[in-house]
Motif scaffolding. Structure first.
Motif, PDB file in Angstrom:
ATOM      1  N   ALA A   4       6.032  -2.210  -9.943  1.00 14.72           N
ATOM      2  CA  ALA A   4       7.223  -1.883  -9.134  1.00 14.72           C
ATOM      3  C   ALA A   4       7.609  -0.418  -9.345  1.00 14.72           C
ATOM      4  O   ALA A   4       7.973   0.292  -8.395  1.00 14.72           O
ATOM      5  CB  ALA A   4       8.382  -2.805  -9.513  1.00 14.72           C
ATOM      6  N   ILE A   5       7.516   0.040 -10.590  1.00 14.96           N
ATOM      7  CA  ILE A   5       7.889   1.433 -10.897  1.00 14.96           C
ATOM      8  C   ILE A   5       6.959   2.399 -10.149  1.00 14.96           C
ATOM      9  O   ILE A   5       7.402   3.412  -9.593  1.00 14.96           O
ATOM     10  CB  ILE A   5       7.853   1.660 -12.436  1.00 14.96           C
ATOM     11  N   ASP A   6       5.693   2.066 -10.083  1.00 16.06           N
ATOM     12  CA  ASP A   6       4.722   2.877  -9.334  1.00 16.06           C
ATOM     13  C   ASP A   6       5.137   2.968  -7.854  1.00 16.06           C
ATOM     14  O   ASP A   6       5.233   4.059  -7.268  1.00 16.06           O
ATOM     15  CB  ASP A   6       3.343   2.218  -9.501  1.00 16.06           C
ATOM     16  N   VAL A   7       5.421   1.821  -7.270  1.00 14.86           N
ATOM     17  CA  VAL A   7       5.773   1.770  -5.843  1.00 14.86           C
ATOM     18  C   VAL A   7       7.062   2.560  -5.583  1.00 14.86           C
ATOM     19  O   VAL A   7       7.152   3.363  -4.638  1.00 14.86           O
ATOM     20  CB  VAL A   7       5.963   0.282  -5.411  1.00 14.86           C
ATOM     21  N   ILE A   8       8.051   2.376  -6.451  1.00 12.48           N
ATOM     22  CA  ILE A   8       9.354   3.010  -6.225  1.00 12.48           C
ATOM     23  C   ILE A   8       9.291   4.510  -6.517  1.00 12.48           C
ATOM     24  O   ILE A   8       9.901   5.311  -5.811  1.00 12.48           O
ATOM     25  CB  ILE A   8      10.446   2.303  -7.056  1.00 12.48           C
ATOM     26  N   PHE A   9       8.534   4.890  -7.533  1.00 11.79           N
ATOM     27  CA  PHE A   9       8.405   6.320  -7.823  1.00 11.79           C
ATOM     28  C   PHE A   9       7.817   7.043  -6.606  1.00 11.79           C
ATOM     29  O   PHE A   9       8.257   8.138  -6.244  1.00 11.79           O
ATOM     30  CB  PHE A   9       7.504   6.551  -9.047  1.00 11.79           C
ATOM     31  N   HIS A  10       6.856   6.422  -5.950  1.00 13.01           N
ATOM     32  CA  HIS A  10       6.187   7.090  -4.832  1.00 13.01           C
ATOM     33  C   HIS A  10       6.884   6.900  -3.486  1.00 13.01           C
ATOM     34  O   HIS A  10       6.866   7.782  -2.642  1.00 13.01           O
ATOM     35  CB  HIS A  10       4.728   6.621  -4.734  1.00 13.01           C
ATOM     36  N   ARG A  11       7.480   5.707  -3.281  1.00 13.12           N
ATOM     37  CA  ARG A  11       7.964   5.414  -1.934  1.00 13.12           C
ATOM     38  C   ARG A  11       9.429   5.022  -1.832  1.00 13.12           C
ATOM     39  O   ARG A  11       9.955   4.832  -0.740  1.00 13.12           O
ATOM     40  CB  ARG A  11       7.095   4.314  -1.307  1.00 13.12           C
ATOM     41  N   GLY A  12      10.094   4.883  -2.980  1.00  8.61           N
ATOM     42  CA  GLY A  12      11.517   4.519  -2.946  1.00  8.61           C
ATOM     43  C   GLY A  12      12.340   5.640  -2.320  1.00  8.61           C
ATOM     44  O   GLY A  12      11.998   6.818  -2.453  1.00  8.61           O
ATOM     45  N   LEU A  68      13.812  -4.750  -2.445  1.00 10.38           N
ATOM     46  CA  LEU A  68      12.538  -4.143  -2.833  1.00 10.38           C
ATOM     47  C   LEU A  68      11.371  -4.774  -2.072  1.00 10.38           C
ATOM     48  O   LEU A  68      10.445  -4.095  -1.626  1.00 10.38           O
ATOM     49  CB  LEU A  68      12.367  -4.310  -4.356  1.00 10.38           C
ATOM     50  N   LYS A  69      11.431  -6.075  -1.917  1.00 10.01           N
ATOM     51  CA  LYS A  69      10.374  -6.768  -1.186  1.00 10.01           C
ATOM     52  C   LYS A  69      10.379  -6.346   0.285  1.00 10.01           C
ATOM     53  O   LYS A  69       9.338  -5.993   0.857  1.00 10.01           O
ATOM     54  CB  LYS A  69      10.565  -8.279  -1.299  1.00 10.01           C
ATOM     55  N   ASP A  70      11.559  -6.359   0.902  1.00 10.39           N
ATOM     56  CA  ASP A  70      11.639  -6.070   2.330  1.00 10.39           C
ATOM     57  C   ASP A  70      11.297  -4.613   2.639  1.00 10.39           C
ATOM     58  O   ASP A  70      10.604  -4.322   3.611  1.00 10.39           O
ATOM     59  CB  ASP A  70      13.053  -6.380   2.867  1.00 10.39           C
ATOM     60  N   GLU A  71      11.776  -3.683   1.779  1.00  8.59           N
ATOM     61  CA  GLU A  71      11.550  -2.257   2.075  1.00  8.59           C
ATOM     62  C   GLU A  71      10.172  -1.770   1.655  1.00  8.59           C
ATOM     63  O   GLU A  71       9.538  -0.990   2.348  1.00  8.59           O
ATOM     64  CB  GLU A  71      12.574  -1.410   1.315  1.00  8.59           C
ATOM     65  N   LEU A  72       9.733  -2.204   0.484  1.00  7.30           N
ATOM     66  CA  LEU A  72       8.522  -1.592  -0.087  1.00  7.30           C
ATOM     67  C   LEU A  72       7.404  -2.607  -0.339  1.00  7.30           C
ATOM     68  O   LEU A  72       6.329  -2.239  -0.816  1.00  7.30           O
ATOM     69  CB  LEU A  72       8.867  -0.850  -1.389  1.00  7.30           C
ATOM     70  N   GLY A  73       7.656  -3.866  -0.009  1.00  8.83           N
ATOM     71  CA  GLY A  73       6.597  -4.875  -0.062  1.00  8.83           C
ATOM     72  C   GLY A  73       6.225  -5.333  -1.466  1.00  8.83           C
ATOM     73  O   GLY A  73       5.227  -6.029  -1.633  1.00  8.83           O
ATOM     74  N   TRP A  74       7.039  -4.996  -2.475  1.00 12.41           N
ATOM     75  CA  TRP A  74       6.691  -5.425  -3.843  1.00 12.41           C
ATOM     76  C   TRP A  74       7.113  -6.862  -4.090  1.00 12.41           C
ATOM     77  O   TRP A  74       8.201  -7.282  -3.698  1.00 12.41           O
ATOM     78  CB  TRP A  74       7.377  -4.521  -4.871  1.00 12.41           C
ATOM     79  N   GLU A  75       6.226  -7.600  -4.767  1.00 16.91           N
ATOM     80  CA  GLU A  75       6.554  -8.944  -5.233  1.00 16.91           C
ATOM     81  C   GLU A  75       5.880  -9.147  -6.573  1.00 16.91           C
ATOM     82  O   GLU A  75       4.835  -8.549  -6.830  1.00 16.91           O
ATOM     83  CB  GLU A  75       5.971  -9.993  -4.276  1.00 16.91           C
ATOM     84  N   PRO A  76       6.416 -10.029  -7.428  1.00 14.43           N
ATOM     85  CA  PRO A  76       5.699 -10.312  -8.676  1.00 14.43           C
ATOM     86  C   PRO A  76       4.326 -10.894  -8.362  1.00 14.43           C
ATOM     87  O   PRO A  76       4.176 -11.653  -7.411  1.00 14.43           O
ATOM     88  CB  PRO A  76       6.570 -11.363  -9.366  1.00 14.43           C
TER      89      PRO A  76
END
Ligand code: NAD
Ligand code: TYD
Length: 378
Positions: A259-267, A329-337
């Motif tokens: 999640a941190i990877d996704v948010i650092f790049h695309r959040g 987070l799921k809706d905006e950036l597609g992250w899920e556990p």
């Protein structure tokens, strides 16, 4: 694209997973891991990547303004992922001062140093990011029972938003008002406010995430899951606060790093994202799963270690329930556990049983003597 990223607290539990992910996934980045190596920092957590060409370790204190300023310029840092903190609630109850120092003053020191450095650059904030890692504990505590009073299952496998919302349960949202109760969460709340203030005042490109309880390899055995796995193995008492009815929402640590990877790049800049697994467990139920799993993996008869459970007086100000709604987070950036809890717990118990040497080093304190000597003066 080449980037120089400062990760603070990279020798700690979550930090080592973030450093490993970034070093391996982005060979074009230079990852600088800055850590003071307190009792919670252990370079043995990073042995597999310490020789990588895109990785540098620096032993330093985030409260040391001059050192931080120098490092930011020396490595031309364009991104900060800030994890360094004092993190254990029980320690914060005994010694709150160090929590204010590290979590509040340390975060402010990093912000001020990064802000000065970035403002001094011709390109200013362009391409820069300050990412602050925080906790769901800043939101306070939720009720244990649902509004209808239904004793709904906290321990089923159904870990979807829909399942939980069907009970009308309350969750922490990004908009939930801060209401920290412990000195730990109060200090984290203070640091979160400073990060947002730096965006609002100076326009610094910040992002904040608030995550639920993490579990997995390399967690310091003062926290529930590694402490109890080790105690079950050695047939030592399991000190359960109160009745063990408190609920936590558990996330596998590698999923947090993803999640941190996704948010650092695309959040989005200035946003807050909640990170959680829709995976709520009462402590006592998790403890039973741990006993069952350790006993099975060690070939002990089922139920052999149930009598290790020892109820002790409750933690002061013990928050009853934490639960994160991570749908933004799921809706905006597609992250899920990526892992179901059963799978994550199995992997985790196996890891601690297979890495007894790591556990022995940590519990004896040997890791500190060796590595602190090795990096003295850096
Ligand atoms: P940890 O206690 O395992 O590691 C903290 C790291 O920070 C250690 O390596 C320590 O040496 C370093 N550190 C402490 N003080 C420092 C200082 N003054 N200067 C430089 N380094 C210092 O913590 P963790 O569980 O990995 O948590 C990391 C971050 O994630 C924290 O900010 C925490 O609030 C947050 N968080 C943790 C959880 C969780 O379940 N563990 C959940 C949500 C958020
Ligand atoms: P912990 O791992 O300390 O995380 P946090 O307090 O940040 O949620 O504790 C998780 C839960 O387990 C919490 O409700 C307190 C409880 N607990 C015990 O009952 N006994 C223990 O020895 C510990 C460390 C925790």
């Amino acid at each position: 694209m080449k980037r120089n990223i400062l990760i603070t607290g990279g020798a700690g539990f979550i930090g080592n997973h973030v450093v490993r992910l970034f070093v391996n996934k982005y060979p074009e980045y230079h990852i600088i891991n800055l850590d003071k190596l307190t009792y919670a920092g252990n370079l043995a957590n990073l042995r597999d990547i310490e020789g990588m060409p895109n990785y540098t370790f620096v032993k330093a204190d985030i409260c040391d303004y001059e050192v931080i300023k120098k490092l930011l310029a020396q490595y031309e840092i364009d991104g900060v992922i800030h994890l360094a903190a004092e993190t254990h609630v029980d320690r914060s109850i005994k010694d709150p001062f160090v929590f204010a120092r590290t979590n509040v003053m340390g975060t402010l020191t990093l912000l001020q140093a990064a802000n000065e450095y970035w403002e001094s650059r011709p390109e200013g904030y362009e391409g820069k990011r300050f990412y602050h890692i925080s906790t769901d504990e800043v939101y306070g505590a939720l009720e244990l029972t649902d509004p209808e009073g239904i004793e709904s299952p906290f321990t089923t496998k159904a870990s979807s938003a829909e399942h939980h919302h069907a009970y009308g349960r309350e969750f922490f949202l990004e908009t939930t008002k801060y209401n920290p109760h412990s000195p730990y969460s109060a200090a984290k709340a203070g640091s979160d406010h400073f990060v947002r203030a730096f965006h609002d005042t100076y326009g610094m490109p910040t992002v904040v995430t608030n995550c639920s309880n993490n579990y997995g390899p390399y967690q310091f055995p003062e926290k529930l899951i590694p402490l109890f796995i080790n105690n079950i193995r050695h047939r030592k008492p399991l000190p359960v606060y109160g009745k063990g009815e408190n609920v936590r929402d558990w996330l596998y640590v590698v999923d947090h790093a993803r999640a941190i990877d996704v948010i650092f790049h695309r959040g989005r800049v200035a946003e807050t994202y909640n990170i959680g697994g829709f995976n709520e467990w009462k402590n006592i139920d998790i403890i039973k799963v741990l006993i069952k799993t350790v006993d099975r993996l060690l070939g002990r008869p089922e139920g052999a270690d149930n009598d290790l459970i020892t109820h002790i007086s409750d933690r002061k100000g013990h928050d009853v329930r934490y639960a994160i709604d991570s749908r933004k987070l799921k809706d905006e950036l597609g992250w899920e556990p990526s892992l179901q809890f059963e799978e994550g717990i199995e992997k985790t118990v196996k890891w601690y049983l297979d890495n007894q040497e790591w556990m022995d080093n940590v519990t004896s304190g040997d890791y500190q003597r060796y590595y602190v000597d090795m990096y003295k003066g850096r």
